[in-house]
Write an enzyme that holds these catalytic residues in place. Structure first.
Site, mmCIF file in Angstrom:
data_model
loop_
_atom_site.group_PDB
_atom_site.id
_atom_site.type_symbol
_atom_site.label_atom_id
_atom_site.label_comp_id
_atom_site.label_asym_id
_atom_site.label_seq_id
_atom_site.Cartn_x
_atom_site.Cartn_y
_atom_site.Cartn_z
ATOM 1 N N GLY B 145 0.825 -1.196 0.000
ATOM 2 C CA GLY B 145 0.000 0.000 0.000
ATOM 3 C C GLY B 145 0.862 1.249 0.000
ATOM 4 N N CYS B 146 0.260 2.362 -0.393
ATOM 5 C CA CYS B 146 1.016 3.609 -0.501
ATOM 6 C C CYS B 146 1.454 4.108 0.871
ATOM 7 C CB CYS B 146 0.194 4.658 -1.237
ATOM 8 S SG CYS B 146 -1.489 4.885 -0.613
ATOM 9 N N TYR B 147 0.514 4.224 1.816
ATOM 10 C CA TYR B 147 0.891 4.690 3.151
ATOM 11 C C TYR B 147 1.923 3.770 3.813
ATOM 12 C CZ TYR B 147 -3.063 8.067 3.296
ATOM 13 O OH TYR B 147 -3.934 9.098 3.075
ATOM 14 N N THR B 149 4.170 1.910 2.500
ATOM 15 C CA THR B 149 5.501 2.021 1.899
ATOM 16 C C THR B 149 6.285 3.147 2.553
ATOM 17 O OG1 THR B 149 4.805 1.082 -0.225
ATOM 18 C CG2 THR B 149 6.721 2.540 -0.262
#
Lengths: 334, 334, 334, 334
Positions: B145-147, B149
């Protein structure tokens, strides 16, 4: 008949917001106090705007200004304060010049010697929700900073109720619209540097921190603060994290606020798990507060939102003026 | 000659970013996998864009796709995964479908039963900085996921070094551009609701939290996370607060990162008291990290920034593809 | 091995875009030409950026720069041009210094005497779609302005085809992102003055007008131009209105463009009634053109879009460099 | 005591602006007319907002609503109008349902048969600057479109004065904030599609064109109109181009406007070569107009700016209500 009040620094964003608010105020009339030649934006024909006068003690006296707002840099406010006070007017200073109580504190955070220690000691901190009774009698009111207004209204009731585990520390992650940085052009506030960006500044070292400590009673070691720039014009949202103690539910936090702020016209509370965003408070004098709490782990989050130019500056200054001059506290602000 | 690789969900923001990156990749050629009639934006005459094929196992086989990216919702990824894997292609899934390791974890955070528990257990978590060696042999790579990472790259080295006082808790205040919410129209992502606004969502309850816990080794009670929407297209900035222990200066934190990330092509570090902003990482696959530390009180802040569509999605997915297919890890990404 | 080329004014927006493009160029390597002490933004550790040298003829000679880009104000370009040319390098000037052909024209629009009339007469106007053959032999290439690039590519083919009723006049309503105003801080480009705003400037009096007249052959009386500021970083969209003559349908207009731009790598056309927006061209060197025509009344609208920093500045400058140095015209630009 | 007035469609952007304005109005009190279950945003505790009632003739009658605003789509307005009028209330419709005078005109531009031709013929077009005298006696007032309000206020006085060379055509290049597209989520108004973008739509084919023709007296062949989307919340700026005749200077144009708009409270004029921007009119009911003229060539440009949600919708609707109910025309609007 309207009472005249003066605005120094009316071209800045806080000053312009004062002009906006006072132009609609039922009891006072703004007078723009000039200290330099005008380079103002074009105005429509036949709409000259408010009356103007010189930014001098003589003019303040001659105009019979009941109060003067200083929307000026701190060093200018320090220079202007005593001569203007001697005319008998009341002063409401929107800068950081008179907020920190002691010359030591001022020196540490503003990197300058304070040349008016008497006025610094005398000034009343104009956060009406906590210091209302002192405001009517004050001749010099120091209007709180934008970040500390949102922070103290969220934190102080919980500190006083003893529900924050101070040992674990309190984090205040603060975000502000760009108008908080003032109107003077700089690369940091240029459009192309801000749009599609988000950036932190003054991490662990912002000069608004001592205002929070002084009002809330927190120690510096207990309080971590970061200021950040949102690519918007106006608004402050602070996300405040702590470990709660002695409560059973989020509603307990709401209850503490409701008791503390009963009857307050400008603090609004939300049901647990609901939070304000910046549009909730834009162009209003409200401070909106929402709470989140996980009972299983004690983690708590409080979100506090204001308009930095209204409750964080000009609106709160008018609130203070209303108290100082005996008008209804909400006059011109609802 | 270019190797064909497929993209399912190419109309979404992550999918479109995959198309962008792969169109410039020196070794592969993107093939858009259609699952419905086109309603695409007008294209210039004579510029048809990448090749297209059906989103079916038959077409994936016939096209000889060496890998397929699933930029699809988790329930679609779960449905597509097994039939596509049976064609012999490698899968890189950008959804949350295969990130959480166990059906219990998935059920708690995604509110659905996972119908492919075998694949869930088999999937390799594609965060190359920590799990690089497992990626070449995997047939199913779960792109982070973006967060998580941005969070894990900032937190995990410090946890492993033992310099975080976990008892006081770690706060991760996260902010994201709107593309992170996907391309499906909704009131929450409508322009007039977002511009000049800033809002928190999923406070203490975001489905990306378990990814951070699983990778970093933190307990849920130790980690407070808030997601917030910035009125910008792309970018994630996370402001991470903790109490440090066992270090003497901010440089000690930088040293820990430098040791951990020596040779890493996509993690960049800053000198103490300097931090990235979102323009530092926009349209790049970098994760930039800056540190702040007050030795007198132990308060520490780490700022971690990525482009949510690149290192937070499509770029990292291509990084994983490069590892999986034996290309240089940075191919197409610098 | 890469050929070194210099960039003067690399801190401005056009200069920074040159650095971006040239850093990815297959045949050249950028050298940043310093003319003052650095106040650059913090850089990640171990990522120093391109090589640097002094902005002097000696350094340009010593570095063996095959070309130098001047992304400097016109008065600086005029001062630097001759000394740099004498080193034998080729110059590509992105300012307005050498665009207008005559000292009278320059004096009228730039309000200064031109002190290098010989170079002004010698300079080749670097709009490759119309002056490609003159570019390889030129030592001084004057890169077109951003607005005139979008305008001339849309207007000139129609003027030459005789399908515009010039007597009724041509209107070019132009809108630009803020980066077109340069990086120097000013109130006009401060975030809070631009966001949530839209404003016209230099109405009927913009210094880019003579570039359009000179290239298209229009008379000043036939051409009405307004420049306007969009609250975005980059992009120019021009909406061009005229009365058409001698055509039967919108497709006739498309046909004229297609014939004129056959084989052009950087002009893209749309089917009638479809038009580009700014995202169509963002971060590309394309000029996209769409047409609308009402056969019953003769009213026609052409929409022309470019990225002001790419086709409108740095990208076109690199296109000119490619032609001047004998590289493929699209090198580094696709 | 306040007179109750109803708002249908109060959740849309125009409806919400009506709520804002009417909540501060000295003589009336808004009543929100519900036609479906609420999905409203969280409200602060103890701040329920305005009173609510059902959107039915019975409720309108029972509440004694003196007027009802229809901030609804045209087909809904057509359906609601007759039953509501039969309760004796006055109607102010903000949609396009009753603006075009004839069923043929409506059919052409709205692609539907009009089922209330009697009401269409009866409706008074609520542009007070030109049709003030007809408004008090009307039971159905059709509030003008946003684009036509800005266009007609700029164009009609000049047409009537005969200073426009109509043969050469008039160009109106219009730009609007996104709120003009309404609140219903769509890809076109999603944040990531609009931010950092600028796009044209309905080129030469916008349904607001016939309102301009009908009011100004222009022929369709004389008027070229393009609508465009600015990445901002609110505001319309129109740049209007024409060839002037029979005048000697820009001041002559200002004089024509000043004579036409003498005593008008909501039209403001600028000195020649000065123009409003969108911040000049944001959140006001003003239409600001500035003129540019080149005497040597006859080229003229007029810039007209309004807030699309105020003078372009809700503010003008309240202005009409004030006239219809006998209140001062500016009540609640200054």
């Amino acid at each position: 008949m309207s009472t005249p009040v003066g605005i120094a620094g009316f071209r800045g964003y806080s000053g312009a917001e004062l002009v906006n608010i006072l132009s609609r105020h039922p009891h006072v009339e703004p007078v723009l106090l000039e200290h330099r030649e005008s380079d103002d934006k074009a105005r429509p024909l036949g709409h000259p705007g408010p009356r103007r006068a010189a930014l001098t003690p003589q003019a303040v006296h001659a105009e019979g200004l009941a109060a003067v707002f200083l929307a000026t840099p701190p060093e200018v406010s320090i220079e202007l304060a005593m001569p203007l006070l001697e005319t008998g007017t009341k002063l409401i200073d929107l800068s950081g010049a008179f907020r920190l109580g002691t010359v030591e504190n001022y020196k540490r955070w503003y990197k300058e010697d304070h040349t008016q220690p008497g006025l610094l000691a005398e000034a009343v901190y104009g956060l009406p929700e906590f210091y209302r009774s002192a405001i009517p009698g004050a001749r010099l009111i120091s209007n709180p900073g934008c970040y500390p207004t949102a922070a103290n209204l969220a934190i102080k009731p919980l500190i006083e109720a003893g529900v924050i585990n101070r040992g674990a520390g309190i984090v205040c992650d603060a975000k502000s619209g760009v108008s908080g940085a003032g109107r003077k052009p700089s690369l940091k506030t240029s459009f192309c540097e801000v749009t599609e960006n988000f950036s932190a500044y003054s991490v662990l070292d912002h000069r608004h921190v001592p205002e929070v400590l002084r009002t809330s009673g927190l120690e510096e070691s207990e309080f971590s603060f970061t200021a950040q720039l949102i690519p918007i014009d106006r608004g402050i949202l602070e996300t405040i994290y702590f470990r709660a103690q002695g409560i059973a539910s989020a509603q307990d936090l709401v209850d503490i606020y409701q008791k503390c702020y009963a009857g307050e016209p400008f603090v609004r509370l939300y049901a647990p798990k609901q939070a304000p965003d910046l549009l909730s408070v834009a162009r209003t004098n409200f401070c909106d507060i929402g709470v989140f709490y996980d009972a299983g782990t004690g983690r708590a989050v409080v979100i506090s939102a204001i308009d930095n130019l209204v409750k964080g500056a000009a609106g709160q200054a008018v609130q203070n003026m209303n108290l100082a001059l005996g008008y209804p506290e909400t006059a011109g602000l609802l």
